[in-house]
Design a protein around this motif. Structure first.
Motif, PDB file in Angstrom:
ATOM      1  N   LEU A 111       0.826  -1.205   0.000  1.00 23.42           N
ATOM      2  CA  LEU A 111       0.000   0.000   0.000  1.00 23.42           C
ATOM      3  C   LEU A 111       0.863   1.260   0.000  1.00 23.42           C
ATOM      4  N   THR A 112       2.011   1.207   0.644  1.00 25.98           N
ATOM      5  CA  THR A 112       2.895   2.366   0.693  1.00 25.98           C
ATOM      6  C   THR A 112       3.524   2.639  -0.672  1.00 25.98           C
ATOM      7  N   SER A 113       3.997   1.583  -1.326  1.00 21.88           N
ATOM      8  CA  SER A 113       4.688   1.733  -2.608  1.00 21.88           C
ATOM      9  C   SER A 113       3.735   1.777  -3.788  1.00 21.88           C
ATOM     10  N   GLY A 114       2.498   1.284  -3.588  1.00 20.78           N
ATOM     11  CA  GLY A 114       1.551   1.229  -4.698  1.00 20.78           C
ATOM     12  C   GLY A 114       1.836   0.104  -5.664  1.00 20.78           C
ATOM     13  N   ALA A 115       2.585  -0.894  -5.195  1.00 15.43           N
ATOM     14  CA  ALA A 115       2.923  -2.014  -6.065  1.00 15.43           C
ATOM     15  C   ALA A 115       3.367  -3.201  -5.232  1.00 15.43           C
ATOM     16  N   LEU A 116       3.160  -4.406  -5.775  1.00 14.45           N
ATOM     17  CA  LEU A 116       3.736  -5.605  -5.197  1.00 14.45           C
ATOM     18  C   LEU A 116       5.214  -5.615  -5.566  1.00 14.45           C
ATOM     19  N   ARG A 117       6.078  -5.699  -4.549  1.00 12.90           N
ATOM     20  CA  ARG A 117       7.518  -5.729  -4.791  1.00 12.90           C
ATOM     21  C   ARG A 117       8.061  -7.025  -4.210  1.00 12.90           C
ATOM     22  N   ASN A 118       8.228  -8.007  -5.082  1.00  7.75           N
ATOM     23  CA  ASN A 118       8.685  -9.323  -4.673  1.00  7.75           C
ATOM     24  C   ASN A 118       9.958  -9.651  -5.449  1.00  7.75           C
ATOM     25  N   GLY A 119      11.047  -9.021  -5.048  1.00  4.25           N
ATOM     26  CA  GLY A 119      12.289  -9.205  -5.781  1.00  4.25           C
ATOM     27  C   GLY A 119      12.165  -8.660  -7.190  1.00  4.25           C
ATOM     28  N   ALA A 120      12.451  -9.518  -8.159  1.00  7.80           N
ATOM     29  CA  ALA A 120      12.373  -9.102  -9.558  1.00  7.80           C
ATOM     30  C   ALA A 120      10.932  -8.948 -10.030  1.00  7.80           C
ATOM     31  N   GLN A 121       9.996  -9.522  -9.296  1.00  6.53           N
ATOM     32  CA  GLN A 121       8.586  -9.436  -9.683  1.00  6.53           C
ATOM     33  C   GLN A 121       7.987  -8.126  -9.169  1.00  6.53           C
ATOM     34  N   GLN A 122       7.484  -7.330 -10.088  1.00  6.66           N
ATOM     35  CA  GLN A 122       6.850  -6.061  -9.762  1.00  6.66           C
ATOM     36  C   GLN A 122       5.468  -6.021 -10.411  1.00  6.66           C
ATOM     37  N   PHE A 123       4.465  -5.581  -9.649  1.00  2.86           N
ATOM     38  CA  PHE A 123       3.111  -5.484 -10.200  1.00  2.86           C
ATOM     39  C   PHE A 123       2.461  -4.239  -9.622  1.00  2.86           C
ATOM     40  N   THR A 124       2.131  -3.295 -10.493  1.00  5.94           N
ATOM     41  CA  THR A 124       1.535  -2.036 -10.044  1.00  5.94           C
ATOM     42  C   THR A 124       0.108  -2.249  -9.556  1.00  5.94           C
ATOM     43  N   MET A 125      -0.203  -1.686  -8.430  1.00  8.70           N
ATOM     44  CA  MET A 125      -1.530  -1.811  -7.825  1.00  8.70           C
ATOM     45  C   MET A 125      -2.551  -0.988  -8.602  1.00  8.70           C
ATOM     46  N   GLN A 126      -3.610  -1.651  -9.069  1.00  7.90           N
ATOM     47  CA  GLN A 126      -4.673  -0.979  -9.808  1.00  7.90           C
ATOM     48  C   GLN A 126      -5.795  -0.500  -8.883  1.00  7.90           C
ATOM     49  N   THR A 127      -5.824  -1.021  -7.679  1.00 12.81           N
ATOM     50  CA  THR A 127      -6.914  -0.751  -6.746  1.00 12.81           C
ATOM     51  C   THR A 127      -6.927   0.710  -6.316  1.00 12.81           C
ATOM     52  N   SER A 128      -8.061   1.361  -6.496  1.00 12.44           N
ATOM     53  CA  SER A 128      -8.159   2.775  -6.129  1.00 12.44           C
ATOM     54  C   SER A 128      -8.738   2.978  -4.743  1.00 12.44           C
ATOM     55  N   CYS A 129      -9.351   1.947  -4.174  1.00 15.42           N
ATOM     56  CA  CYS A 129      -9.989   2.116  -2.868  1.00 15.42           C
ATOM     57  C   CYS A 129     -10.113   0.756  -2.185  1.00 15.42           C
ATOM     58  N   ILE A 130      -9.717   0.680  -0.920  1.00 14.51           N
ATOM     59  CA  ILE A 130      -9.873  -0.527  -0.116  1.00 14.51           C
ATOM     60  C   ILE A 130     -10.789  -0.202   1.057  1.00 14.51           C
ATOM     61  N   VAL A 131     -11.798  -1.036   1.257  1.00 12.11           N
ATOM     62  CA  VAL A 131     -12.708  -0.882   2.392  1.00 12.11           C
ATOM     63  C   VAL A 131     -12.573  -2.120   3.264  1.00 12.11           C
ATOM     64  N   SER A 132     -12.200  -1.925   4.516  1.00 13.65           N
ATOM     65  CA  SER A 132     -11.975  -3.043   5.425  1.00 13.65           C
ATOM     66  C   SER A 132     -13.005  -3.023   6.550  1.00 13.65           C
ATOM     67  N   ALA A 133     -13.404  -4.213   6.978  1.00 10.45           N
ATOM     68  CA  ALA A 133     -14.336  -4.338   8.097  1.00 10.45           C
ATOM     69  C   ALA A 133     -13.699  -5.211   9.170  1.00 10.45           C
ATOM     70  N   THR A 134     -13.807  -4.784  10.414  1.00  5.90           N
ATOM     71  CA  THR A 134     -13.226  -5.542  11.522  1.00  5.90           C
ATOM     72  C   THR A 134     -14.002  -5.263  12.800  1.00  5.90           C
ATOM     73  N   ASN A 135     -13.940  -6.208  13.720  1.00  2.00           N
ATOM     74  CA  ASN A 135     -14.557  -5.998  15.026  1.00  2.00           C
ATOM     75  C   ASN A 135     -13.611  -5.276  15.984  1.00  2.00           C
ATOM     76  N   ARG A 136     -12.350  -5.125  15.589  1.00  2.37           N
ATOM     77  CA  ARG A 136     -11.345  -4.507  16.451  1.00  2.37           C
ATOM     78  C   ARG A 136     -11.320  -2.991  16.239  1.00  2.37           C
ATOM     79  N   SER A 137     -11.150  -2.251  17.311  1.00  2.00           N
ATOM     80  CA  SER A 137     -11.007  -0.799  17.205  1.00  2.00           C
ATOM     81  C   SER A 137      -9.591  -0.472  16.739  1.00  2.00           C
ATOM     82  N   PRO A 138      -9.361   0.732  16.190  1.00  2.00           N
ATOM     83  CA  PRO A 138      -8.007   1.108  15.788  1.00  2.00           C
ATOM     84  C   PRO A 138      -6.996   0.984  16.915  1.00  2.00           C
ATOM     85  N   GLN A 139      -7.392   1.304  18.149  1.00  2.00           N
ATOM     86  CA  GLN A 139      -6.468   1.183  19.274  1.00  2.00           C
ATOM     87  C   GLN A 139      -6.116  -0.275  19.527  1.00  2.00           C
ATOM     88  N   GLU A 140      -7.114  -1.166  19.458  1.00  2.00           N
ATOM     89  CA  GLU A 140      -6.839  -2.594  19.614  1.00  2.00           C
ATOM     90  C   GLU A 140      -5.897  -3.087  18.525  1.00  2.00           C
TER      91      GLU A 140
END
Length: 236
Positions: A111-140
Motif C-alpha cells: 500500500l505504501t509503494s503502490g505495487a507488489l515488490r517481490n524481488g524481480a517481480q513487480q506489479f503495479t496496484m490498480q486498486t483505487s480504494c480498499i474498504v476493510s471491516a473488523t470488530n477490532r477498534s483502531p487502538q486494539e
C-alpha cells in the motif's frame, strides 16, 4: 439503520481514493452495507478477500506461480497478482487484522509503494480504494504490534459502526426498514472516477490550510497523536 455516517464514509472513500476501515461489534451489517454499494457500481471490478490466521502472502497475492516455482535451477517464488485484489478497482477486506504479522507487514509495503515488490517481480496496484471491516477498534489493532499499527495508518478514513441507542424503538424501526421496498440504485464507476479527478484539481486556500494545521496541532496537544502521513491525508 443509522446508516447515514456509513454512507457518507463509503462515498468519501470512493470519491477520494482513500482507504476506509469500519470497525465495531458484530451484527451491524458492516459487510452487507459495502456489498450493497459495490453491487450498485456499474463498471467497477470488486475483489472481496477474507482474512484470518490461515492467511499468507500467496493467498493475498493471487496464489503461487507454480511454473516459476518448478523452473529447475531458476526456480523462484512468485505470485499471480493479476488474480488478486491488486487488479481490481475496489477491494473489500474482511477481518483484515486477524492475519499473521508477516501478511500485515507485506500489505503495508504494497500500500505504501503502490505495487507488489517481490524481488524481480513487480506489479503495479490498480486498486483505487480498499474498504476493510473488523470488530477490532483502531487502538486494539495498534496494540497488536508494529506491523498492524503501521498498516492501520494506511486507512486514513475510520468509522465506528454502532447504534447510538438500543431501545425498543430502534429495533422496531429496523424491523420496518427491512420490510420496506429497497430502491434500485445504480452508479457508473466512470462518474466516480471523474469526480475524483475534478477534486484533485481544486486549489485549497491558504487560510483553510492554516485552520487545518491548527486543528491538527490542537489534537496533538490534547494527546491524540496525528502522524505527518495522516495529516497529509486530511489535506486531501
Amino acid at each position: 439503520m443509522h446508516a447515514e455516517d456509513v454512507r457518507e464514509a463509503i462515498s468519501l472513500a470512493l470519491a477520494s481514493g482513500k482507504h476506509l476501515i469500519r470497525f465495531g461489534p458484530g451484527g451491524h451489517a458492516k459487510s452487507e452495507m459495502i456489498g450493497r454499494v459495490t453491487d450498485a457500481l456499474t463498471g467497477a471490478v470488486t475483489f472481496v478477500q477474507s482474512f484470518g490466521e490461515g492467511m499468507d502472502e500467496a493467498r493475498l497475492y493471487g496464489g503461487l506461480d507454480l511454473p516459476a516455482l518448478e523452473a529447475g535451477a531458476e526456480a523462484r517464488i512468485q505470485y499471480r497478482p493479476e488474480h488478486s485484489f491488486l487488479a481490481a478497482d475496489i477491494a473489500v477486506f474482511e477481518e483484515l487484522f486477524d492475519s499473521p504479522a508477516s501478511v500485515l507487514l507485506s500489505l503495508k509495503d504494497t500500500l505504501t509503494s503502490g505495487a507488489l515488490r517481490n524481488g524481480a517481480q513487480q506489479f503495479t496496484m490498480q486498486t483505487s480504494c480498499i474498504v476493510s471491516a473488523t470488530n477490532r477498534s483502531p487502538q486494539e489493532v495498534a496494540d497488536l504490534g508494529p506491523a498492524a499499527g503501521a498498516l492501520i495508518e494506511r486507512f486514513p478514513l475510520q468509522l465506528e459502526v454502532e447504534w447510538p441507542s438500543y431501545a425498543a424503538a430502534d429495533y422496531l424501526e429496523m424491523f420496518r426498514a427491512v420490510a420496506s421496498d429497497r430502491p434500485d440504485v445504480s452508479v457508473l464507476w466512470s462518474d466516480v472516477q471523474s469526480l475524483r479527478r475534478r477534486a484533485r484539481n481544486v486549489e485549497i486556500p491558504s487560510d483553510v490550510l492554516g485552520i487545518l494545521a491548527e486543528v491538527i496541532a490542537g489534537a496533538v496537544a490534547a494527546g491524540h497523536f496525528i502522524s505527518p502521513r495522516t495529516a497529509m491525508h486530511a489535506r486531501g
